[in-house]
Every structure is written in C-alpha cells, then in structure tokens.
Design an enzyme around this catalytic site. Structure first.
Site, short mmCIF file in Angstrom:
data_model
loop_
_atom_site.label_atom_id
_atom_site.label_comp_id
_atom_site.label_asym_id
_atom_site.label_seq_id
_atom_site.Cartn_x
_atom_site.Cartn_y
_atom_site.Cartn_z
N MET A 1 0.82 -1.20 0.00
CA MET A 1 0.00 0.00 0.00
C MET A 1 0.84 1.23 0.00
SD MET A 1 -1.26 -0.75 3.55
CE MET A 1 -1.50 -2.11 2.45
N GLY A 287 -8.84 -3.78 -1.98
CA GLY A 287 -7.86 -3.34 -2.95
C GLY A 287 -6.70 -2.68 -2.23
N ASP A 288 -5.50 -2.77 -2.76
CA ASP A 288 -4.41 -1.97 -2.23
C ASP A 288 -4.81 -0.50 -2.41
OD1 ASP A 288 -2.02 -1.07 -1.18
OD2 ASP A 288 -0.79 -2.41 -2.37
N CYS A 289 -4.13 0.39 -1.68
CA CYS A 289 -4.66 1.76 -1.57
C CYS A 289 -4.53 2.52 -2.89
CB CYS A 289 -4.01 2.45 -0.39
SG CYS A 289 -4.36 1.49 1.10
#
Ligand code: NAG
Ligand code: NAG
Ligand code: NAG
Ligand code: NAG
Ligand code: NAG
Ligand code: NAG
Ligand code: NAG
Ligand code: NAG
Length: 764
Positions: A1, A287-289
């Site tokens: 992230m 979701g990743d950021c």
C-alpha cells in the site's frame, strides 16, 4: 500500500483528525439493540445480513471504502479498515500512538526478513501472538482497528525489490510455513470461535514484487506469469494463508496479472481465491490503496470510472482502500453496471468478519476486550523481541575470530549504522519502547567504545574517513556497521544495484589495511555483493543483521561476544553485482533459459556469492540418519495412504536426523532438508527446500534428534497447467546447503499421479 501518500495526506488534512475516532456499535439502546444484529446467540452471517438489509442504497455505496462512515441513524459507527502491524503495532491511518505515557509505544520486533532467518516457526507464532495482544489492547482504547493489513507474503524473487525486507524471503515453502504460523498467532487460532483476536490480511495478491524500476512502476506494471510459475512459485504462500490458516482478508495488488488488473481479476479473486481455496463469504478482499482507481487511471482497463468500480466489485474486491468506490459506485448502480445484490454481498462479507471479531458483542463476554496497557511491552515481550533478533542474525563469514576473545577490551564502531535507531526498524514500524543502538550494545557488553560514522550509506565524500581511521587505530577491534537502509530500498523504490552503495567499501578497505581485525555488521533487507569482503583477510567476520528491531544492538553484541551462538540462515540468495544486468526486474519467469539466468536458489544457473540457507556456527556438528530412510516409495501407495484432507498436505515421510554437537559451545542448529531429482518437466529446479526445523540449545557433546516432516506437496512439481504431480523418477535428499552434510537417494515408482488440479483461466 501507499503509506507514504496516505501519511502525507493525513498530515496535510488535519493533525487534529489524526486519531481515528473508533467506537463500538450501540447494541444497548440504539435501533439495532432489539434486532438479530445484536443477538450474540445467532450466527455471524445471519446477523450481518440482517444489518446490511437495513442499509439504503446510498448507505451501501458509501460504506465501501477503507473509511466506512457507518450508519449513524442505526447506531453503527464509522470504522477504519486500515491498520498496520508488520512487526509490531505500526503507525498507520488506523493506529494512533499517544504522544507520551500509556499507548505511546508498542513492542518492535525484527523485520520479517530477519524473523524468517531464524527458521523457527514457534518463534514466528509467539511473535504474532504478542503483536495481536498489543493490537487488541490498542483497539480497546480506540487507538487501533481490529483489521490489520499484514503480512506481505509475495516471494522476494528479485534482489532489487524495495519491499523484499517485509517478506520472509525467496522460498515459497519457507514463506508458506511462516505465514501459516504468523496468521494463526495474529488471529488467535485457525478460524477461532467464538472470536478472532484480530483480522490479518495477506497481501499483495498477486505476483507483486516491483515498486519502480527503470521507469516502470507498480501502478502500471502488467506481470506476465505462466500458470506453472503461479502455482509453483507465486501462490503457495497465499494458499497457506487462505486455505490453511484461514485469514480474514486478502489484498489485491496494484499490478495487472496477464493483462487484467489484480483487483478486477476474477480468475484470481473468484476462481483461485474463493473456489479453489475456499475463501468464504465471512472473509473479504480489499484493494491496495488506490488500486481500484488505477483500474481506470493507470491500467486504463476500464473506459469510465463507473465501469472500473463495477469490474472490481463484480470480480470480488469488496473494499476500496481509497475513495473510488464511494465516489463511483452510485453511478455504476444507476447505470445498472452493478446491482444492489453485488453491494450487499461485499458488505455482508465485511460485516460478517467484524461480527467474528466481536465488534457487535458486549465487552464483558470477550476475553480480548480485557486486554489493556499492562499487556503491552511486557518483560516477556521485550525478551521475545530480543530473542527473535538473536535467532535471526546470520553469520556470513568467520575465520574463527568470533566469538571475540575476552582479551579484546576496546572496540571502534565505524559506519553509518553506528548509532542507528529507527533505521534498524526497516519500514512499517511503530514507536518502540527503546532502541538499543550498535554503539549502546557495545557499551552494555562492557567494551570501551569509540565511534565515528566515516561516511553515510550512499556518501561519496571521503572527508570524514580520516577521523574514522583515527578512531579505529586506537581500538582492539574495528566494527563496521553499514549496508543499505530505507533510503536505498523502500516502498515505491527498487534498487538499481545490488553492490555496496556509496564509498562504504573504500572505507572498509582502508580500515582493513590498518592491520587490525575488522568485523562487518551488514544491515538491510536486501543483500549486497560481499565478494570483496569475503576475499579480504583482515575482514575476519561478517554478520548480517537485516533490520533487527528494538534490541538490535544487544543482539549483535550477543553474537560478537559469544553470549549466544549464531544459527540463523539466509532466506535469500546473495547474487553477484552483475546479476542486475542479466535480467530485467519485469521478467517474471523463474526458470532459466538462454537469455534468463534463472531466479532464486532453485533456478539460478550462475554461482551465487552466498547461497540461500547459508549461516555459520561457533561449534561443529556431526550428522546421521536416526533411522535409515526408505529407498523407494510407490506413488499409488502414497496416494491411497492419505485419505481425506488436501493431498498436498498429506504425509510423504518423516526423516529423523541425529545431530551431535561435537564442538565446545551450546548452539541451536537449523536443519534444512532439500530435494532434487529427475522427475517432471524440464528445466527442473536445482533443489527445493522440503522441510526445516530449528533445534534449540544443543549443548556441547550432546545430541538432538529432529523429525523432518515432508508433505506430498513438497515432493510434487508443477506441469505447464499448474497442476501438481508426483513424478516417477530418482530423487536425492540432502541435509543442509551445498553438497550437504547427509544425503539419501530414493526412487518414486509407479505411475506419475496428479495430486492437485490447478484452476485454468476461463475462456471469456
Ligand atoms: C467520536 O464518536 C463518538 C460516538 O460515535 C461521538 O459522540 C464523538 O463526537 C466523536 N468524536 C469526535 C472527536 O469526532
Ligand atoms: C441516474 O442518473 C441520471 C443522470 O444523472 C439521473 O437523472 C437519475 O436521476 C439517476 N437515477 C437514479 C435512480 O439515481
Ligand atoms: C489489565 O490487564 C491485566 C492483565 O490482564 C488485568 O489483571 C487487569 O485487571 C486489567 N486492568 C483493567 C483496568 O482492566
Ligand atoms: C554515537 O553515540 C555516542 C553516544 O552518544 C557518541 O559518543 C558517538 O560519537 C556517536 N557516534 C557517531 C558515529 O555518531
Ligand atoms: C580522498 O579522496 C581524495 C580525492 O580522490 C584523495 O586524494 C585522498 O587521498 C582521499 N583520502 C582518503 C583518506 O581516502
Ligand atoms: C543518498 O540517498 C538519499 C536518499 O535517497 C538522496 O536524497 C541523496 O541524494 C543520496 N546521496 C547521494 C550522494 O547519492
Ligand atoms: C527466455 O525466457 C524469457 C522469459 O524469462 C522469454 O522472454 C524469452 O523469450 C526466453 N528465451 C528463449 C530463448 O527461450
Ligand atoms: C543450478 O543448476 C545449474 C545447471 O545444472 C548449475 O549450473 C547451477 O550452478 C546450479 N545453481 C545452484 C545455485 O546450485
């Protein structure tokens, strides 16, 4: 992230808002109190479904980001899904340390790359258990969430990767064992009832191991990966995390996999994750950021934002760490790109998970809700952080100079890490209760200590060399503390070189030419090419210390003085510096061919500077098989003996090794069992780690018997579809690295047999 971006945003936004305002749902007086939602006798899924059905469409679309505003009219408070705890409760949007006093710090363990080098699964579980205890204590005072975006279990395939330090290394079997024990420790058991201790999150799914290299960044990168490599190399750690340890959540990655962004990739998120591994609807995917935004922005996979969020939601990304979902799901719903049922499915998964964390139940009924400040930074936790550092240090070179003779009274600590504090924590760390610098470690060990930096990690000026050399001249022993740090390797930055940086080697060479003994303490998660230091006779010893955490200085001097004998092993290959010119980071293939030198100890065709699994001792050992192993195994017999459960986890055999300490000091010994053989498709791996165990405290002259369990999955190899097979052929087991210290040949006879059928990519 993207912690950097988030941190910057948080600072920019408003420092006063820095503490996320956690509270618990109102199950006493609020509108939920009389409903099944607050009825702890009902099952979590039923309760969560009842809750979600009360949401309006707008409330559904607005509670899809990592910051869920909640539903005030129902007494459902806001919640931050993003806390961090990679090697201790860590600074992150969901975690707030107090400025001083109670909850102003948490135990800071070594980085995973160091913890894994201990090859001690019980230690991993013990560390994770302390982290989850401290995390719960923070949550109970509203200073952390219940969900932590940890661990990072992508294999550390390329030595340049800036985040390799966050992982347990390059070997898929080692990572699988590590993550299983870690997640069980964090969550409080395998699918524990009635309550999870905290929720862990395995990331980054999948094939994520590039930050920013030669102008190609993780937000744009499309990882081209064969099914064979996915099944055999990139995904075993995720299988162990999801299927076996039953993690609460998984994070899809920034990159695309074979043309489809991970967070819109239903082959990954549905076919593999949910169908093949049984990731149930009480678990969620984030979701990743900003990864969901990137489906539109950087990958340009979807032509409109509404289409991008619809693709992600339908593929199975339930939470957006970002705000693209809340911004664009309303349009997607309006345009009938998604249905209300799609939204309900995502939110039901999230809130069922929170139910299982006890979020909706009264504190009185929950043991974890009793944890408080007295459970943080306990003497046991401090001792464990110290032990983890000592166990994870790896002695790379020693001509017999270490342990130091008691005659050595004075040391000069030279180099950029001489007084290192937070740089010994790597990344994703929190405030530590204390950090013992290398300098302080030497003082505490009773030495007269002088020090001078001499240079910086990437310094090019030799202006301070003279001072350092002057200081070094007056000491009995010169200790150089350097290597790489988080300015050289970090999130969003890969290395271009795996050589020592700046003029550190020049300084070491000048120090060594003084004719005094030099000991190198090498920091950093990635390796640097030590060829020159291995060849320099005045460099008497090299200790790799990685990022050892709060007790780094103490642990280093425990090894230098011999207070504890070293037994850690490298979890990555140390490549020659030229490796970076032989293969681009973007090449995901692990197997060698005419233009690819191959990846990791399994496939690399060159000569490593230092091998995966290397680590020296202060004592000597003698080895024998406690019981002579079998010379042949019939594949059909192995298959029929293993009824029920997953075939890859079924037993192949247990190999008993007798380890005798023939030297003069008590020592741990890490037993590593490798397998090579001629079964299956070519090119074949040189060898594969199939079992490991750390035997503790074998006293001089005494012996230990270690049971090395090998599972069918470790003997199996993948075909081009990713299916795992037991291939008939001749195999060789070797204990320890190189040519080994003990070997055994056996044949696998009968018909080759498939033990796992890998999901194929559905035709669209
Ligand atoms: C924190 O949340 C509580 C309950 O939801 C609310 O009463 C309080 O005003 C909030 N505090 C801040 C500073 O936002
Ligand atoms: C959908 O969007 C259109 C165009 O912006 C708007 O006029 C309409 O009211 C929206 N419909 C709903 C059900 O929100
Ligand atoms: C804090 O935790 C300790 C140890 O678990 C316990 O003995 C003590 O009662 C707790 N204190 C409070 C105020 O809950
Ligand atoms: C490290 O700290 C000690 C104690 O404060 C100091 O004497 C020494 O000069 C420092 N060394 C360096 C290289 O900064
Ligand atoms: C420092 O570098 C200069 C210029 O290359 C050189 O003349 C000098 O000898 C060097 N001094 C040391 C101590 O290495
Ligand atoms: C050393 O690294 C830092 C951080 O990346 C960078 O700002 C600095 O310019 C570098 N210095 C040199 C001499 O390369
Ligand atoms: C070697 O493998 C790479 C992928 O690693 C591939 O791109 C290349 O075409 C292969 N070369 C040959 C000669 O097979
Ligand atoms: C792997 O095997 C290749 C081909 O047999 C050999 O050249 C290479 O040295 C081996 N590498 C290692 C690390 O054992």
């Amino acid at each position: 992230m993207n912690l950097l971006v988030a941190t910057t945003l948080a600072v920019a936004a408003n420092l006063a808002l820095a503490q996320f305002n956690y509270s618990f749902p109102d199950c006493t007086n609020g509108p939920l109190s009389s409903t099944v939602v607050c009825d702890a006798t009902q099952d979590p899924a039923t309760r969560a479904k009842a809750l979600i059905q009360m949401f309006t469409d707008e409330e559904l679309t607005q509670n899809t980001d990592n910051v869920s505003p909640g539903v005030p009219r129902l007494g459902l408070p806001s919640y931050q899904w993003w806390s961090e705890a990679l090697h201790g409760v860590a600074s992150s949007p969901g975690v707030t340390f107090a400025p001083s006093g109670e909850f102003s710090f948490a135990t800071s363990f070594p980085q995973p790359i160091v913890l894994a080098a201990a090859f001690d699964t019980d230690l991993v579980k013990a560390v994770a258990t302390v982290i989850s205890t401290e995390a719960r204590a923070f949550n109970n005072v509203h200073r952390a969430g219940l969900d932590f975006f940890t661990p990072n279990i992508n294999p550390f395939k390329d030595p340049r990767w800036g985040r390799g330090q966050e992982t347990p290394g390059e070997d898929p079997f080692l990572i699988s064992q590590y993550v299983f024990n870690l997640v069980v420790g964090l969550q409080g058991g395998i699918d524990p009832t009635p309550y999870f201790k905290i929720g862990a999150d395995c990331k980054h799914f999948a094939a994520y191991d590039l930050e920013d290299w030669e102008g190609i960044d993780r937000f744009h990168f499309d990882a081209r990966v064969s099914l064979q490599d996915l099944s055999e190399y990139y995904l075993p750690s995720f299988q162990s995390c999801v299927r076996d340890a039953k993690v609460a959540s998984v994070m899809c990655s920034y990159n695309s996999v074979n043309g489809i962004p991970s967070c819109a990739n239903s082959y990954l998120l549905q076919n593999i994750l949910r169908e093949h591994w049984g990731f149930d609807d009480d678990r969620w995917v984030t979701g990743d950021c900003a990864a969901i935004e990137d489906i539109f922005d950087t990958h340009q996979f979807a032509s409109t934002p509404a289409q991008a969020v619809a693709d992600a939601l339908k593929a199975g990304a339930d939470v957006d760490c970002g705000n693209f979902y809340s911004a664009h799901l309303p349009e997607a719903l309006n345009q009938s790109l998604i249905t209300r049922a799609d939204l309900e499915r995502a939110l039901t998964r999230q809130y069922t998970s929170l139910m299982r964390l006890g979020y909706f139940d009264p504190a009185e009924s929950q043991p974890f809700r009793q944890l408080n400040w007295s459970n943080v930074n306990t003497p046991d936790a401090q001792a464990l952080a110290h032990r983890a550092a000592v166990e994870g240090l790896v002695l790379l070179k020693n001509d017999g100079f270490l342990p130091l003779s008691p005659d050595a009274k004075s040391v000069a600590i030279i180099g950029p890490y001489a007084n290192a504090t937070t740089s010994m924590q790597g990344n994703y760390f929190g405030n530590a209760p204390f950090i013992v610098t290398p300098f302080q470690g030497a003082v505490d060990a009773g030495f007269q200590v002088q020090s001078a930096a001499g240079t910086t990690i990437n310094g090019t000026s030799n202006a301070s060399f003279a001072e350092a050399i002057n200081v070094a001249k007056s000491a009995d022993v010169i200790i150089f503390a350097g290597g790489i740090d988080n300015t050289i390797e970090r999130e969003s930055r890969d290395r271009l070189t795996v050589a020592w940086t700046g003029n550190q080697l020049d300084l070491i060479s000048q120090l060594a030419s003084l004719g005094k003994p030099v000991v190198i303490v090498q920091f950093g998660g990635g390796q640097v090419d030590d060829t020159e230091l291995l060849a320099n006779k005045n460099v008497r010893a090299i200790i790799w210390a990685g990022y050892p955490g709060q007790s780094g200085g103490t642990a280093i001097f425990d090894i230098i003085t011999g207070a504890t004998a070293p037994a850690g092993r490298l979890t990555v290959t140390q490549y020659p510096a030229d490796y970076v010119n032989q293969i681009p980071m973007t090449d995901m293939s692990i197997r060698p061919n005419a233009t690819n030198p191959g990846r990791t100890y399994k496939w690399y065709t060159g000569t490593p500077v230092i091998e995966f699994g290397h680590g020296l001792h202060f004592t000597t050992f003698k080895f024998s098989w406690q019981k002579q192993p079998a010379a042949r195994y019939n594949i059909q017999d192995l298959m029929s003996a293993s009824k029920g459960g997953f075939l890859d986890l079924a037993a192949f055999d247990t190999f008993q090794v007798h380890v005798q300490n023939t030297g003069r000091v008590t020592s741990d010994y890490v037993a590593l069992l490798f397998l090579s053989g001629d079964g299956g498709p070519t090119p074949r791996p040189n060898k594969s780690l199939v079992s490991f165990i750390r035997a503790h405290d074998i006293t001089a002259g005494s012996s230990a018997v270690v049971d090395m369990k090998v599972a069918l999955g470790s003997v199996a190899r993948a075909d081009e579809n990713g299916d795992l097979w037991l291939f008939a052929g001749s195999y060789r087991l070797v204990l320890d690295i190189g040519d080994g210290v003990l070997a055994h040949n056996f044949d696998l006879v009968g018909n080759s047999a498939r033990i796992v059928q890998w999901p194929q990519v559905p035709s669209s």
